[in-house]
Write a protein that holds these residues in place. Sequence first.
Motif, PDB file in Angstrom:
ATOM      1  N   TYR A 174      12.121   1.017  -3.614  1.00 44.33           N
ATOM      2  CA  TYR A 174      13.170   0.014  -3.798  1.00 44.33           C
ATOM      3  C   TYR A 174      14.481   0.676  -4.256  1.00 44.33           C
ATOM      4  O   TYR A 174      15.573   0.252  -3.873  1.00 44.33           O
ATOM      5  CB  TYR A 174      12.737  -1.043  -4.818  1.00 44.33           C
ATOM      6  CG  TYR A 174      11.845  -2.110  -4.236  1.00 44.33           C
ATOM      7  CD1 TYR A 174      12.386  -3.173  -3.515  1.00 44.33           C
ATOM      8  CD2 TYR A 174      10.466  -2.054  -4.397  1.00 44.33           C
ATOM      9  CE1 TYR A 174      11.565  -4.159  -2.973  1.00 44.33           C
ATOM     10  CE2 TYR A 174       9.638  -3.035  -3.862  1.00 44.33           C
ATOM     11  CZ  TYR A 174      10.192  -4.085  -3.150  1.00 44.33           C
ATOM     12  OH  TYR A 174       9.379  -5.054  -2.608  1.00 44.33           O
ATOM     13  N   GLY A 175      14.349   1.725  -5.052  1.00 46.91           N
ATOM     14  CA  GLY A 175      15.526   2.376  -5.617  1.00 46.91           C
ATOM     15  C   GLY A 175      16.395   3.095  -4.613  1.00 46.91           C
ATOM     16  O   GLY A 175      17.611   3.196  -4.800  1.00 46.91           O
ATOM     17  N   ARG A 176      15.802   3.578  -3.514  1.00 48.16           N
ATOM     18  CA  ARG A 176      16.628   4.319  -2.553  1.00 48.16           C
ATOM     19  C   ARG A 176      17.444   3.395  -1.648  1.00 48.16           C
ATOM     20  O   ARG A 176      18.371   3.852  -0.974  1.00 48.16           O
ATOM     21  CB  ARG A 176      15.770   5.274  -1.722  1.00 48.16           C
ATOM     22  CG  ARG A 176      14.775   4.651  -0.796  1.00 48.16           C
ATOM     23  CD  ARG A 176      13.892   5.733  -0.174  1.00 48.16           C
ATOM     24  NE  ARG A 176      13.039   5.204   0.886  1.00 48.16           N
ATOM     25  CZ  ARG A 176      12.147   5.946   1.545  1.00 48.16           C
ATOM     26  NH1 ARG A 176      12.008   7.240   1.248  1.00 48.16           N
ATOM     27  NH2 ARG A 176      11.400   5.424   2.495  1.00 48.16           N
ATOM     28  N   LYS A 177      17.080   2.095  -1.598  1.00 46.70           N
ATOM     29  CA  LYS A 177      17.882   1.070  -0.923  1.00 46.70           C
ATOM     30  C   LYS A 177      18.225   1.424   0.531  1.00 46.70           C
ATOM     31  O   LYS A 177      19.362   1.266   0.975  1.00 46.70           O
ATOM     32  CB  LYS A 177      19.167   0.803  -1.709  1.00 46.70           C
ATOM     33  CG  LYS A 177      18.915   0.281  -3.121  1.00 46.70           C
ATOM     34  CD  LYS A 177      20.210   0.055  -3.882  1.00 46.70           C
ATOM     35  CE  LYS A 177      19.910  -0.465  -5.283  1.00 46.70           C
ATOM     36  NZ  LYS A 177      21.148  -0.669  -6.085  1.00 46.70           N
ATOM     37  N   THR A 178      17.221   1.905   1.242  1.00 42.94           N
ATOM     38  CA  THR A 178      17.443   2.259   2.648  1.00 42.94           C
ATOM     39  C   THR A 178      16.695   1.333   3.599  1.00 42.94           C
ATOM     40  O   THR A 178      16.892   1.424   4.813  1.00 42.94           O
ATOM     41  CB  THR A 178      16.989   3.704   2.919  1.00 42.94           C
ATOM     42  OG1 THR A 178      15.600   3.845   2.561  1.00 42.94           O
ATOM     43  CG2 THR A 178      17.824   4.688   2.123  1.00 42.94           C
ATOM     44  N   GLU A 179      15.840   0.457   3.069  1.00 38.02           N
ATOM     45  CA  GLU A 179      15.025  -0.404   3.925  1.00 38.02           C
ATOM     46  C   GLU A 179      14.939  -1.815   3.359  1.00 38.02           C
ATOM     47  O   GLU A 179      15.151  -2.026   2.159  1.00 38.02           O
ATOM     48  CB  GLU A 179      13.620   0.198   4.068  1.00 38.02           C
ATOM     49  CG  GLU A 179      13.618   1.519   4.817  1.00 38.02           C
ATOM     50  CD  GLU A 179      12.369   2.333   4.529  1.00 38.02           C
ATOM     51  OE1 GLU A 179      11.615   2.556   5.468  1.00 38.02           O
ATOM     52  OE2 GLU A 179      12.165   2.712   3.369  1.00 38.02           O
ATOM     53  N   ASP A 180      14.579  -2.731   4.222  1.00 41.48           N
ATOM     54  CA  ASP A 180      14.454  -4.112   3.773  1.00 41.48           C
ATOM     55  C   ASP A 180      13.074  -4.352   3.148  1.00 41.48           C
ATOM     56  O   ASP A 180      12.204  -3.478   3.158  1.00 41.48           O
ATOM     57  CB  ASP A 180      14.710  -5.088   4.923  1.00 41.48           C
ATOM     58  CG  ASP A 180      13.754  -4.877   6.103  1.00 41.48           C
ATOM     59  OD1 ASP A 180      12.641  -4.354   5.897  1.00 41.48           O
ATOM     60  OD2 ASP A 180      14.130  -5.245   7.232  1.00 41.48           O
ATOM     61  N   GLU A 181      12.892  -5.553   2.638  1.00 40.93           N
ATOM     62  CA  GLU A 181      11.653  -5.912   1.937  1.00 40.93           C
ATOM     63  C   GLU A 181      10.420  -5.729   2.813  1.00 40.93           C
ATOM     64  O   GLU A 181       9.400  -5.177   2.375  1.00 40.93           O
ATOM     65  CB  GLU A 181      11.743  -7.364   1.466  1.00 40.93           C
ATOM     66  CG  GLU A 181      10.519  -7.877   0.718  1.00 40.93           C
ATOM     67  CD  GLU A 181      10.425  -7.350  -0.701  1.00 40.93           C
ATOM     68  OE1 GLU A 181       9.315  -7.364  -1.254  1.00 40.93           O
ATOM     69  OE2 GLU A 181      11.461  -6.913  -1.236  1.00 40.93           O
ATOM     70  N   ALA A 182      10.505  -6.161   4.070  1.00 41.55           N
ATOM     71  CA  ALA A 182       9.354  -6.059   4.973  1.00 41.55           C
ATOM     72  C   ALA A 182       8.965  -4.607   5.220  1.00 41.55           C
ATOM     73  O   ALA A 182       7.769  -4.262   5.234  1.00 41.55           O
ATOM     74  CB  ALA A 182       9.676  -6.753   6.298  1.00 41.55           C
ATOM     75  N   SER A 183       9.945  -3.739   5.405  1.00 42.02           N
ATOM     76  CA  SER A 183       9.670  -2.320   5.656  1.00 42.02           C
ATOM     77  C   SER A 183       9.017  -1.668   4.440  1.00 42.02           C
ATOM     78  O   SER A 183       8.093  -0.853   4.581  1.00 42.02           O
ATOM     79  CB  SER A 183      10.967  -1.585   6.009  1.00 42.02           C
ATOM     80  OG  SER A 183      11.500  -2.069   7.221  1.00 42.02           O
ATOM     81  N   ILE A 184       9.490  -2.022   3.261  1.00 46.81           N
ATOM     82  CA  ILE A 184       8.926  -1.450   2.036  1.00 46.81           C
ATOM     83  C   ILE A 184       7.469  -1.880   1.870  1.00 46.81           C
ATOM     84  O   ILE A 184       6.607  -1.070   1.510  1.00 46.81           O
ATOM     85  CB  ILE A 184       9.761  -1.865   0.806  1.00 46.81           C
ATOM     86  CG1 ILE A 184      11.122  -1.170   0.861  1.00 46.81           C
ATOM     87  CG2 ILE A 184       9.036  -1.523  -0.490  1.00 46.81           C
ATOM     88  CD1 ILE A 184      12.081  -1.594  -0.233  1.00 46.81           C
ATOM     89  N   ARG A 185       7.186  -3.132   2.157  1.00 44.49           N
ATOM     90  CA  ARG A 185       5.807  -3.608   2.048  1.00 44.49           C
ATOM     91  C   ARG A 185       4.884  -2.870   3.016  1.00 44.49           C
ATOM     92  O   ARG A 185       3.747  -2.538   2.681  1.00 44.49           O
ATOM     93  CB  ARG A 185       5.752  -5.108   2.312  1.00 44.49           C
ATOM     94  CG  ARG A 185       6.338  -5.959   1.181  1.00 44.49           C
ATOM     95  CD  ARG A 185       6.234  -7.439   1.493  1.00 44.49           C
ATOM     96  NE  ARG A 185       6.771  -8.254   0.405  1.00 44.49           N
ATOM     97  CZ  ARG A 185       6.832  -9.576   0.427  1.00 44.49           C
ATOM     98  NH1 ARG A 185       6.386 -10.232   1.494  1.00 44.49           N
ATOM     99  NH2 ARG A 185       7.337 -10.241  -0.594  1.00 44.49           N
ATOM    100  N   LYS A 186       5.386  -2.597   4.221  1.00 46.45           N
ATOM    101  CA  LYS A 186       4.591  -1.851   5.204  1.00 46.45           C
ATOM    102  C   LYS A 186       4.311  -0.436   4.703  1.00 46.45           C
ATOM    103  O   LYS A 186       3.214   0.097   4.881  1.00 46.45           O
ATOM    104  CB  LYS A 186       5.318  -1.807   6.544  1.00 46.45           C
ATOM    105  CG  LYS A 186       5.300  -3.126   7.300  1.00 46.45           C
ATOM    106  CD  LYS A 186       6.061  -3.013   8.615  1.00 46.45           C
ATOM    107  CE  LYS A 186       6.073  -4.343   9.364  1.00 46.45           C
ATOM    108  NZ  LYS A 186       6.846  -4.245  10.631  1.00 46.45           N
TER     109      LYS A 186
END
Length: 219
Positions: free
Chosen positions: A138-150
Motif C-alpha cells: 500500500y505504501g508504494r502507491k503504484t497499484e489499485d486495491e484490486a491489484s494489491i489484493r491479487k
Amino acid sequence: MTEAQKQGQLIVISGPSGVGKGTLIEELQKRRDDLCFSVSYTTRAPRENEVDGKHYFFVTQREFQCRVEQGDFLEYAGYADNAYGTSRSQVEAMLDRGQTVILDIETKGAMQVRERRPDATLIYILPPSYAELKARLYGRKTEDEASIRKRLAQAKKDLPYISKYDFVVVNCQVALAVNELNEILCAVGRKSCYMQDVIQQYNRSFEEAEATGRTQQAQ
C-alpha cells in the motif's frame, strides 16, 4: 581454462511483490562488480520510473506467446494476471562469460529453472510479517486495491514453495539483508564446481612433486 572453469553462477531470487527484491539486488550490485542482472520479459504495464530494457522488457501478450512458441524462455509463468519470462540465450551467454547471473523471478519460474539448471542457487526473500508486506504494498502507491489484493493472494500461494529454496533471507533492514545475500554468494562461489581452477592447480602440485621425487630417485 576449461568450460567448467568459465561457467558462471546462476542465482535465482524470489519473494512476494513488495518485499523489496529490486532494492536488495541494486544494493548488492553496488558491492560486487561480478554480478549481472538478467532482465525478464513481462506483459504487465511499466510502473512509474520503470525503464524498458533495464527493469523489464515490456512486451504484448502476442509477442510473449511468440517467444514461448520459439522456445526462447529458460522459464516463464503467469503471476497476478501477467506473464513473465527469462531469455534462455541471454542467460547462457552471460554464464559462458563467467558472470554471476541474478534472476528475479516468481516461484513457479524458479522451479522450472531448478529442473533445467540443477546448478542454480535459489534464494527466497521474506518480509518480517504479512502485516509488513501489506503495508509496503500500500505504501508504494503504484497499484489499485484490486491489484494489491491479487498480489497478497499470490503471496499466500507461494508458501508451499519456500521450503524448496536453498536459502531464505528476511528483509527487515536493507543493509542487513544485503549482507546476508553477499555472504550466501560468497559461500556459493566456494562450491567445488566453481573452484575447478584451484583444484586443478592443487592436483598439478602433486604431479610436480611426484615427478621431482622420481627424478631425485633416478639420480
